[in-house]
Design a protein around this motif. Sequence first.
Motif, PDB file in Angstrom:
ATOM      1  N   TYR A   1       0.823  -1.204   0.000  1.00 27.04           N
ATOM      2  CA  TYR A   1       0.000   0.000   0.000  1.00 27.04           C
ATOM      3  C   TYR A   1       0.862   1.261   0.000  1.00 27.04           C
ATOM      4  O   TYR A   1       0.771   2.070  -0.909  1.00 27.04           O
ATOM      5  CB  TYR A   1      -0.962  -0.012   1.198  1.00 27.04           C
ATOM      6  CG  TYR A   1      -1.996  -1.103   1.078  1.00 27.04           C
ATOM      7  CD1 TYR A   1      -3.124  -0.915   0.278  1.00 27.04           C
ATOM      8  CD2 TYR A   1      -1.839  -2.327   1.718  1.00 27.04           C
ATOM      9  CE1 TYR A   1      -4.077  -1.921   0.132  1.00 27.04           C
ATOM     10  CE2 TYR A   1      -2.772  -3.336   1.584  1.00 27.04           C
ATOM     11  CZ  TYR A   1      -3.884  -3.122   0.785  1.00 27.04           C
ATOM     12  OH  TYR A   1      -4.812  -4.126   0.638  1.00 27.04           O
ATOM     13  N   CYS A   2       1.710   1.423   1.024  1.00 25.35           N
ATOM     14  CA  CYS A   2       2.485   2.676   1.128  1.00 25.35           C
ATOM     15  C   CYS A   2       3.929   2.513   0.644  1.00 25.35           C
ATOM     16  O   CYS A   2       4.698   3.469   0.670  1.00 25.35           O
ATOM     17  CB  CYS A   2       2.462   3.199   2.560  1.00 25.35           C
ATOM     18  SG  CYS A   2       3.476   2.240   3.704  1.00 25.35           S
ATOM     19  N   LEU A   3       4.297   1.308   0.216  1.00 27.11           N
ATOM     20  CA  LEU A   3       5.629   0.993  -0.322  1.00 27.11           C
ATOM     21  C   LEU A   3       6.755   1.067   0.709  1.00 27.11           C
ATOM     22  O   LEU A   3       7.930   1.118   0.350  1.00 27.11           O
ATOM     23  CB  LEU A   3       5.979   1.867  -1.543  1.00 27.11           C
ATOM     24  CG  LEU A   3       4.997   1.887  -2.699  1.00 27.11           C
ATOM     25  CD1 LEU A   3       5.557   2.728  -3.862  1.00 27.11           C
ATOM     26  CD2 LEU A   3       4.660   0.493  -3.182  1.00 27.11           C
ATOM     27  N   PHE A   4       6.389   1.079   1.989  1.00 26.74           N
ATOM     28  CA  PHE A   4       7.421   1.103   3.031  1.00 26.74           C
ATOM     29  C   PHE A   4       8.318  -0.125   2.844  1.00 26.74           C
ATOM     30  O   PHE A   4       7.832  -1.245   2.725  1.00 26.74           O
ATOM     31  CB  PHE A   4       6.771   1.077   4.418  1.00 26.74           C
ATOM     32  CG  PHE A   4       7.705   1.484   5.520  1.00 26.74           C
ATOM     33  CD1 PHE A   4       7.687   2.780   5.996  1.00 26.74           C
ATOM     34  CD2 PHE A   4       8.599   0.577   6.073  1.00 26.74           C
ATOM     35  CE1 PHE A   4       8.554   3.171   7.016  1.00 26.74           C
ATOM     36  CE2 PHE A   4       9.469   0.956   7.084  1.00 26.74           C
ATOM     37  CZ  PHE A   4       9.445   2.254   7.558  1.00 26.74           C
ATOM     38  N   PRO A   5       9.646   0.083   2.795  1.00 24.73           N
ATOM     39  CA  PRO A   5      10.547  -1.048   2.563  1.00 24.73           C
ATOM     40  C   PRO A   5      10.745  -1.909   3.814  1.00 24.73           C
ATOM     41  O   PRO A   5      11.104  -1.394   4.878  1.00 24.73           O
ATOM     42  CB  PRO A   5      11.863  -0.370   2.151  1.00 24.73           C
ATOM     43  CG  PRO A   5      11.789   1.003   2.742  1.00 24.73           C
ATOM     44  CD  PRO A   5      10.349   1.369   2.903  1.00 24.73           C
ATOM     45  N   GLY A   6      10.519  -3.190   3.672  1.00 22.09           N
ATOM     46  CA  GLY A   6      10.685  -4.120   4.783  1.00 22.09           C
ATOM     47  C   GLY A   6      12.099  -4.114   5.324  1.00 22.09           C
ATOM     48  O   GLY A   6      12.315  -4.311   6.521  1.00 22.09           O
ATOM     49  N   SER A   7      13.075  -3.833   4.439  1.00 25.07           N
ATOM     50  CA  SER A   7      14.481  -3.826   4.854  1.00 25.07           C
ATOM     51  C   SER A   7      14.762  -2.721   5.866  1.00 25.07           C
ATOM     52  O   SER A   7      15.701  -2.820   6.651  1.00 25.07           O
ATOM     53  CB  SER A   7      15.369  -3.633   3.628  1.00 25.07           C
ATOM     54  OG  SER A   7      15.004  -2.444   2.961  1.00 25.07           O
ATOM     55  N   ALA A   8      13.942  -1.661   5.875  1.00 24.30           N
ATOM     56  CA  ALA A   8      14.163  -0.532   6.779  1.00 24.30           C
ATOM     57  C   ALA A   8      13.261  -0.608   8.006  1.00 24.30           C
ATOM     58  O   ALA A   8      13.291   0.278   8.859  1.00 24.30           O
ATOM     59  CB  ALA A   8      13.894   0.776   6.031  1.00 24.30           C
ATOM     60  N   ALA A   9      12.443  -1.642   8.078  1.00 21.80           N
ATOM     61  CA  ALA A   9      11.449  -1.704   9.152  1.00 21.80           C
ATOM     62  C   ALA A   9      11.989  -2.391  10.389  1.00 21.80           C
ATOM     63  O   ALA A   9      12.689  -3.392  10.306  1.00 21.80           O
ATOM     64  CB  ALA A   9      10.208  -2.433   8.659  1.00 21.80           C
ATOM     65  N   LEU A  10      11.653  -1.826  11.543  1.00 23.95           N
ATOM     66  CA  LEU A  10      12.049  -2.418  12.820  1.00 23.95           C
ATOM     67  C   LEU A  10      10.914  -3.301  13.350  1.00 23.95           C
ATOM     68  O   LEU A  10      10.990  -3.843  14.429  1.00 23.95           O
ATOM     69  CB  LEU A  10      12.364  -1.326  13.834  1.00 23.95           C
ATOM     70  CG  LEU A  10      13.513  -0.394  13.442  1.00 23.95           C
ATOM     71  CD1 LEU A  10      13.613   0.766  14.422  1.00 23.95           C
ATOM     72  CD2 LEU A  10      14.829  -1.159  13.395  1.00 23.95           C
TER      73      LEU A  10
ATOM     74  N   ARG B   1      13.068  10.618   5.961  1.00 26.71           N
ATOM     75  CA  ARG B   1      14.364  10.063   6.387  1.00 26.71           C
ATOM     76  C   ARG B   1      14.798   8.932   5.457  1.00 26.71           C
ATOM     77  O   ARG B   1      15.958   8.864   5.055  1.00 26.71           O
ATOM     78  CB  ARG B   1      14.275   9.522   7.821  1.00 26.71           C
ATOM     79  CG  ARG B   1      14.420  10.582   8.897  1.00 26.71           C
ATOM     80  CD  ARG B   1      14.737   9.956  10.261  1.00 26.71           C
ATOM     81  NE  ARG B   1      13.674   9.080  10.748  1.00 26.71           N
ATOM     82  CZ  ARG B   1      12.597   9.524  11.402  1.00 26.71           C
ATOM     83  NH1 ARG B   1      12.446  10.811  11.653  1.00 26.71           N
ATOM     84  NH2 ARG B   1      11.675   8.691  11.826  1.00 26.71           N
ATOM     85  N   LEU B   2      13.875   8.061   5.114  1.00 22.95           N
ATOM     86  CA  LEU B   2      14.213   6.928   4.235  1.00 22.95           C
ATOM     87  C   LEU B   2      14.580   7.399   2.833  1.00 22.95           C
ATOM     88  O   LEU B   2      15.490   6.861   2.216  1.00 22.95           O
ATOM     89  CB  LEU B   2      13.051   5.941   4.161  1.00 22.95           C
ATOM     90  CG  LEU B   2      12.748   5.165   5.443  1.00 22.95           C
ATOM     91  CD1 LEU B   2      11.473   4.356   5.292  1.00 22.95           C
ATOM     92  CD2 LEU B   2      13.908   4.249   5.806  1.00 22.95           C
ATOM     93  N   ILE B   3      13.879   8.419   2.344  1.00 22.59           N
ATOM     94  CA  ILE B   3      14.185   8.955   1.010  1.00 22.59           C
ATOM     95  C   ILE B   3      15.600   9.530   1.001  1.00 22.59           C
ATOM     96  O   ILE B   3      16.392   9.233   0.112  1.00 22.59           O
ATOM     97  CB  ILE B   3      13.135  10.002   0.564  1.00 22.59           C
ATOM     98  CG1 ILE B   3      11.794   9.305   0.252  1.00 22.59           C
ATOM     99  CG2 ILE B   3      13.620  10.783  -0.685  1.00 22.59           C
ATOM    100  CD1 ILE B   3      10.622  10.247   0.053  1.00 22.59           C
ATOM    101  N   SER B   4      15.937  10.310   2.034  1.00 17.92           N
ATOM    102  CA  SER B   4      17.306  10.879   2.038  1.00 17.92           C
ATOM    103  C   SER B   4      18.368   9.809   2.218  1.00 17.92           C
ATOM    104  O   SER B   4      19.487   9.978   1.777  1.00 17.92           O
ATOM    105  CB  SER B   4      17.483  12.010   3.064  1.00 17.92           C
ATOM    106  OG  SER B   4      16.507  12.003   4.029  1.00 17.92           O
ATOM    107  N   ALA B   5      18.007   8.686   2.834  1.00 16.59           N
ATOM    108  CA  ALA B   5      18.972   7.583   2.981  1.00 16.59           C
ATOM    109  C   ALA B   5      18.975   6.676   1.748  1.00 16.59           C
ATOM    110  O   ALA B   5      19.686   5.670   1.727  1.00 16.59           O
ATOM    111  CB  ALA B   5      18.648   6.783   4.233  1.00 16.59           C
TER     112      ALA B   5
END
Length: 135
Positions: free
Chosen positions: A22-31, A127-131
């Motif tokens: 849905y929001c494309l949040f990357p699993g690799s960055a998820a805690l 934050r994720l976009i800048s990283a």
Amino acid sequence: MTYVSAHLRKLIIERANQRCEYCLFPGSAALFSFEMEHIIAEKHRGTTEAENLALACPYCNRAKGTDLGSIDPETGKLTPFFNPRTQKWSDHFQMNGAEIAPLTAEGRVTVVILQFNQSERLEERKRLISAGQYS
Ligand SMILES: [Zn+2]
């Protein structure tokens, strides 16, 4: 909630490329762990099969709950949510900086109800976009 087998979970995670569908949040960055989301909730007789499951971050999954859609703020019409199995993300949304902007009625109800642009989520996305972790 019906048990989702390890085999099916693996298929859903790989098919989604480890991102929230849905929001494309990357699993690799998820805690936190992502969830197996029933597109049509079991309450509405949705099945626990690959074609009715999506990988979702906890934000999207909890905000969606058992809902199937909402009232489009522009037309006032009952409108189903974006369906990641039958629809293409880029036909319904676009990135506007860190914000997810809707392009269609389905996009509008999904952005509003799943709270894509809630301030903490926007900050996290920035934050994720800048990283370089969210593209
Ligand atoms: Zn999400």
